[in-house]
Design an enzyme around this catalytic site. Sequence first.
Site, PDB file in Angstrom:
ATOM      1  CE1 TYR A 142     -36.824 -33.476  -5.017  1.00  0.00           C
ATOM      2  CE2 TYR A 142     -34.984 -32.307  -4.021  1.00  0.00           C
ATOM      3  CZ  TYR A 142     -36.160 -33.018  -3.897  1.00  0.00           C
ATOM      4  OH  TYR A 142     -36.665 -33.271  -2.643  1.00  0.00           O
ATOM      5  CE  LYS A 189     -50.334 -41.758  -9.265  1.00  0.00           C
ATOM      6  NZ  LYS A 189     -51.235 -42.444  -8.333  1.00  0.00           N
ATOM      7  CG  ASP A 249     -38.767 -36.702   5.511  1.00  0.00           C
ATOM      8  OD1 ASP A 249     -37.570 -36.890   5.197  1.00  0.00           O
ATOM      9  OD2 ASP A 249     -39.206 -35.607   5.916  1.00  0.00           O
TER      10      ASP A 249
HETATM   11  C1  IPM Z   1     -33.333 -34.245   1.899  1.00  0.00           C
HETATM   12  C2  IPM Z   1     -33.816 -32.827   2.018  1.00  0.00           C
HETATM   13  C3  IPM Z   1     -33.407 -32.067   0.770  1.00  0.00           C
HETATM   14  C4  IPM Z   1     -34.086 -32.713  -0.414  1.00  0.00           C
HETATM   15  C5  IPM Z   1     -33.701 -30.544   0.809  1.00  0.00           C
HETATM   16  C6  IPM Z   1     -33.106 -29.881   2.026  1.00  0.00           C
HETATM   17  C7  IPM Z   1     -33.252 -29.860  -0.455  1.00  0.00           C
HETATM   18  O1  IPM Z   1     -35.185 -32.794   2.244  1.00  0.00           O
HETATM   19  O2  IPM Z   1     -32.108 -34.447   1.750  1.00  0.00           O
HETATM   20  O3  IPM Z   1     -34.151 -35.159   1.985  1.00  0.00           O
HETATM   21  O4  IPM Z   1     -35.233 -32.397  -0.733  1.00  0.00           O
HETATM   22  O5  IPM Z   1     -33.451 -33.557  -1.038  1.00  0.00           O
HETATM   23 MG    MG Z   2     -36.037 -34.708   2.546  1.00  0.00          MG
END
Ligand code: IPM
Ligand code: MG
Length: 359
Positions: A142, A189, A249
Site C-alpha cells: 500500500y 507467502k 473481507d
Molecule cells: C479497507 C478498505 C481500504 C483498504 C480502501 C478503501 C483503501 O478496503 O479498509 O479494508 O484497502 O484498506
Molecule cells: Mg478492504
Amino acid sequence: MNYKIAVIPGDGIGPEVVGAATQVLDRVGEKFGHTFIGQTLLAGGCAIDACGKALPDETLAACKQSDAVLLGAVGGPMWDTLPGAARPEQALLSLRKELALFANLRPAILFEELISASPLKPEIIGEGLDILVVRELTGGIYFGDKGIKDGGKSAYDVEEYSEEEVRRIAQTAFSMADKRGKRLASVDKANVLESSRLWRRVVGEIAAQYPQISLSHMYVDNAAMQLVCAPGQFDVILTSNIFGDILSDEASMITGSIGMLPSASLTYGNFGMYEPIHGSAPDIAGLDKANPMAAVLSVAMMLRYTFGLKEEANAVEEAVKAVLAKGYRTPDIYRKADGETLIGTKEAGKRIADEIMDS
Ligand code: IPM
Ligand code: MG
C-alpha cells in the site's frame, strides 16, 4: 469525563451509518454520565468536491487534536476516474499513515442469531466463531514505491517490510492472542516473497517471548481456503496490509454480512481510529438500507480500546445482540425467516440506542 471525537462521515452510506453510531454514543453518554464531543469533519470524495482535496489539512489537524476518530466510508464512482493520488481513498490511507495507525484489529464474530445469514453451512461454522484479524496497516505494498513506466505500458507497486514494522504488529497480535484463545496464525507467502520470509523470521523471533501462545505459519492461499472450510481453527490471524485487506473481507462474510464488521486502527498509546470495514456502498447510499451495526460496533471498540470504558463497550455490544435477538434485520442480513422484521438504517440505530437506555 469529556471525550473528544473527530467524526468523519465520508461518502455513500458513510453519513447514514455514522449517524446511527453517534446516536448510540450519545445514549451511552446519557446513561453512563460521559460527554462525547463530536466534531464533524470532511474527508474523501465529499472533501474533494468541497475543497479539492481528499484529506483537508483542517481535518488532519482536528484528528490529531482528538482522542479518537470515527470514520464512515470514503469513495464512490463519481471519483473513480481520478488519478491514484487524488482519489478519495487517499484520505483514508493518509490518515492511517499520518496518525501512525499501524495496528488494525478486525474482529469477525458470528452472532448466534445470524448463523442462517452466513453463506457457510452450520456444521462448517461450528460453535461460537470468533476470529480476530490483526492487519498491518501502514506498510507493505500500500505504501511501497509505486509508479507507471514506459508511457503507461507498465506499472509497479513494491511490497516492502522492515523488521521493525513486522516486530511491532507481531507484538500487538501476540498480546491480543494472549488475552484470547492463545492461538496465532501468521499468514504470509514465504514460499515466494522475500518480504514474507523476513516477516516469518521476525514473527518467529517475537514468539520466543510468548511461549504460552501456539504459533503457526500459513501461506495466504491456504489461509483463504482454510477460512471457508474450517474457520473454527482460527483465533488470531496476523498478516500484512494487503493480505489482511483481502482475508478480513472473506472472514466478514462468514459472520453473515460485511455490514457487521467493525475495526480499530491503533498506534502506540490509546489514540485510535474506528471504522466499519465495509465501503461506501454507493448503490444503496441514501436509501436507508445500510446496516449500521459495523459502525455501531466500531464505537464499542472505541469505548474499549481508546477510552478504557469496558462496561460501556459491553452495553453497546449487548444492545446490538438484543436487536438481533428480537428479529430486526437490515436488508443485508434479512432472510425472510419467521420472526424476522425488515428495518432500515435509521430504525436499526434507534433500536440499538433504545436498548442501551433499557439495559
Ligand atoms: C479497507 C478498505 C481500504 C483498504 C480502501 C478503501 C483503501 O478496503 O479498509 O479494508 O484497502 O484498506
Ligand atoms: Mg478492504
